[in-house]
Motif scaffolding. Structure first.
Motif, mmCIF file in Angstrom:
data_model
loop_
_atom_site.group_PDB
_atom_site.id
_atom_site.type_symbol
_atom_site.label_atom_id
_atom_site.label_comp_id
_atom_site.label_asym_id
_atom_site.label_seq_id
_atom_site.Cartn_x
_atom_site.Cartn_y
_atom_site.Cartn_z
ATOM 1 N N MET A 62 0.830 -1.207 0.000
ATOM 2 C CA MET A 62 0.000 0.000 0.000
ATOM 3 C C MET A 62 0.866 1.260 0.000
ATOM 4 N N ASP A 63 1.913 1.275 0.817
ATOM 5 C CA ASP A 63 2.797 2.443 0.881
ATOM 6 C C ASP A 63 3.484 2.705 -0.454
ATOM 7 N N ALA A 64 3.784 1.646 -1.201
ATOM 8 C CA ALA A 64 4.453 1.798 -2.492
ATOM 9 C C ALA A 64 3.519 2.376 -3.551
ATOM 10 N N HIS A 65 2.221 2.114 -3.441
ATOM 11 C CA HIS A 65 1.276 2.488 -4.502
ATOM 12 C C HIS A 65 0.381 3.664 -4.160
ATOM 13 N N TYR A 66 0.191 3.941 -2.881
ATOM 14 C CA TYR A 66 -0.803 4.940 -2.458
ATOM 15 C C TYR A 66 -0.257 5.793 -1.312
ATOM 16 N N ARG A 67 -0.731 7.026 -1.258
ATOM 17 C CA ARG A 67 -0.535 7.866 -0.073
ATOM 18 C C ARG A 67 -1.947 8.206 0.401
ATOM 19 N N GLU A 68 -2.283 7.782 1.621
ATOM 20 C CA GLU A 68 -3.648 7.941 2.103
ATOM 21 C C GLU A 68 -3.682 8.513 3.515
ATOM 22 N N ARG A 69 -4.799 9.195 3.779
ATOM 23 C CA ARG A 69 -5.051 9.746 5.115
ATOM 24 C C ARG A 69 -6.518 9.516 5.446
ATOM 25 N N ARG A 83 -15.536 -6.003 20.096
ATOM 26 C CA ARG A 83 -15.817 -5.623 18.709
ATOM 27 C C ARG A 83 -15.827 -4.109 18.599
ATOM 28 N N ALA A 84 -15.404 -3.657 17.416
ATOM 29 C CA ALA A 84 -15.418 -2.217 17.153
ATOM 30 C C ALA A 84 -15.672 -1.980 15.674
ATOM 31 N N ALA A 85 -16.081 -0.776 15.371
ATOM 32 C CA ALA A 85 -16.279 -0.351 13.992
ATOM 33 C C ALA A 85 -15.782 1.079 13.864
ATOM 34 N N ALA A 86 -15.341 1.415 12.669
ATOM 35 C CA ALA A 86 -14.907 2.789 12.393
ATOM 36 C C ALA A 86 -15.475 3.206 11.045
ATOM 37 N N GLU A 87 -15.841 4.455 10.966
ATOM 38 C CA GLU A 87 -16.302 5.051 9.716
ATOM 39 C C GLU A 87 -15.436 6.271 9.478
ATOM 40 N N PHE A 88 -14.983 6.435 8.237
ATOM 41 C CA PHE A 88 -14.107 7.557 7.922
ATOM 42 C C PHE A 88 -14.079 7.771 6.419
ATOM 43 N N VAL A 89 -13.381 8.804 6.005
ATOM 44 C CA VAL A 89 -13.195 9.090 4.589
ATOM 45 C C VAL A 89 -11.701 9.064 4.300
ATOM 46 N N ILE A 90 -11.328 8.259 3.315
ATOM 47 C CA ILE A 90 -9.931 8.210 2.869
ATOM 48 C C ILE A 90 -9.714 9.301 1.828
ATOM 49 N N HIS A 91 -8.687 10.094 2.043
ATOM 50 C CA HIS A 91 -8.220 11.061 1.047
ATOM 51 C C HIS A 91 -6.892 10.510 0.563
ATOM 52 N N GLY A 92 -6.835 10.169 -0.725
ATOM 53 C CA GLY A 92 -5.651 9.480 -1.202
ATOM 54 C C GLY A 92 -5.106 10.002 -2.503
ATOM 55 N N GLU A 93 -3.894 9.517 -2.786
ATOM 56 C CA GLU A 93 -3.214 9.794 -4.053
ATOM 57 C C GLU A 93 -2.662 8.466 -4.560
ATOM 58 N N TYR A 94 -2.920 8.201 -5.825
ATOM 59 C CA TYR A 94 -2.498 6.964 -6.476
ATOM 60 C C TYR A 94 -1.126 7.200 -7.090
ATOM 61 N N LEU A 95 -0.077 6.668 -6.468
ATOM 62 C CA LEU A 95 1.306 7.004 -6.796
ATOM 63 C C LEU A 95 1.932 6.129 -7.868
ATOM 64 N N LYS A 96 1.673 4.832 -7.810
ATOM 65 C CA LYS A 96 2.335 3.858 -8.678
ATOM 66 C C LYS A 96 1.313 2.789 -9.047
ATOM 67 N N THR A 97 1.282 2.393 -10.314
ATOM 68 C CA THR A 97 0.276 1.440 -10.771
ATOM 69 C C THR A 97 0.314 0.154 -9.959
ATOM 70 N N ASP A 98 -0.855 -0.204 -9.438
ATOM 71 C CA ASP A 98 -1.055 -1.445 -8.702
ATOM 72 C C ASP A 98 -1.507 -2.477 -9.734
ATOM 73 N N PRO A 99 -0.799 -3.596 -9.870
ATOM 74 C CA PRO A 99 -1.143 -4.575 -10.905
ATOM 75 C C PRO A 99 -2.623 -4.958 -10.883
ATOM 76 N N GLY A 100 -3.229 -4.952 -12.080
ATOM 77 C CA GLY A 100 -4.635 -5.289 -12.225
ATOM 78 C C GLY A 100 -5.573 -4.111 -12.065
ATOM 79 N N LEU A 101 -5.027 -2.948 -11.749
ATOM 80 C CA LEU A 101 -5.832 -1.740 -11.574
ATOM 81 C C LEU A 101 -5.426 -0.708 -12.630
#
Length: 147
Positions: A62-69, A83-101
Motif C-alpha cells: 500500500m505504501d508503495a502504490h498509495y498515499r492515504e489519510r 468488537r469495534a467499527a470505524a467510519e471515515f473518509v480516505i483522502h488518497g493519491e495513487y502514486l504507482k500502478t497497482d497490478p490489475g488496476l
C-alpha cells in the motif's frame, strides 16, 4: 486515567483510535504493534490473510502504490470491548500502478470506508475494510482523463 482504569469499551475505542493515528502518521510498525500475531485481515474485495507477516507485506505494498489519510474517523465499540467499527473518509493519491488496476498518474480520490475489528487481549485480532472499488476506479479514471 490509566488504560487499566478504563472500561473495556473505552480501551477498545482508544486502541482503534491509536491504530488510525499510526496509519495517518505512516507508522506501519506502530500499526503492527497494535495487532495480535495471528491477526486476520479481510482485504476489501479480496482474500482473507492471517498473521503479522502478510499484514506487514500488505502495508508495504500500500505504501508503495498509495498515499492515504483517514479523515473524520468515528470509532464505536461494544460494551465488552471485543468488537469495534470505524467510519471515515480516505483522502488518497495513487502514486504507482497497482497490478490489475488502472494506470497511476498521481490521481487523487476521496472514498468513504467502513472498518470492523475484533479485539482480543488488548490487541486487534481482526481488521475488515469495506469501500466501493467501482467508485475508486471511476475517480482514478477521471483523474487520468484530466491529466
Amino acid at each position: 486515567m490509566t488504560t487499566s482504569d478504563q472500561t473495556p469499551q473505552a480501551q477498545t475505542l482508544d486502541l482503534v483510535t491509536r491504530y488510525y493515528a499510526a496509519f495517518n502518521a505512516g507508522d506501519a510498525e506502530g500499526m503492527l504493534g497494535l495487532l495480535t500475531d495471528d491477526v486476520q485481515h479481510d482485504v476489501n474485495e479480496g482474500e482473507t490473510q492471517r498473521g503479522m507477516e502478510p499484514f506487514r507485506t500488505f502495508l508495504a505494498k500500500m505504501d508503495a502504490h498509495y498515499r492515504e489519510r483517514a479523515e473524520g474517523v468515528v470509532v464505536m465499540a461494544t460494551p465488552d470491548g471485543t468488537r469495534a467499527a470505524a467510519e471515515f473518509v480516505i483522502h488518497g493519491e495513487y502514486l504507482k500502478t497497482d497490478p490489475g488496476l488502472p494506470e497511476a498518474a498521481g490521481q487523487t480520490y476521496v472514498l468513504p470506508v467502513g472498518a470492523f475489528f475484533e479485539v482480543r487481549g488488548g490487541k486487534i485480532a481482526r481488521v475488515t475494510n469495506y469501500y466501493n472499488l467501482a467508485d475508486w476506479t471511476r475517480q482514478v479514471n477521471a483523474g487520468t482523463e484530466q491529466a
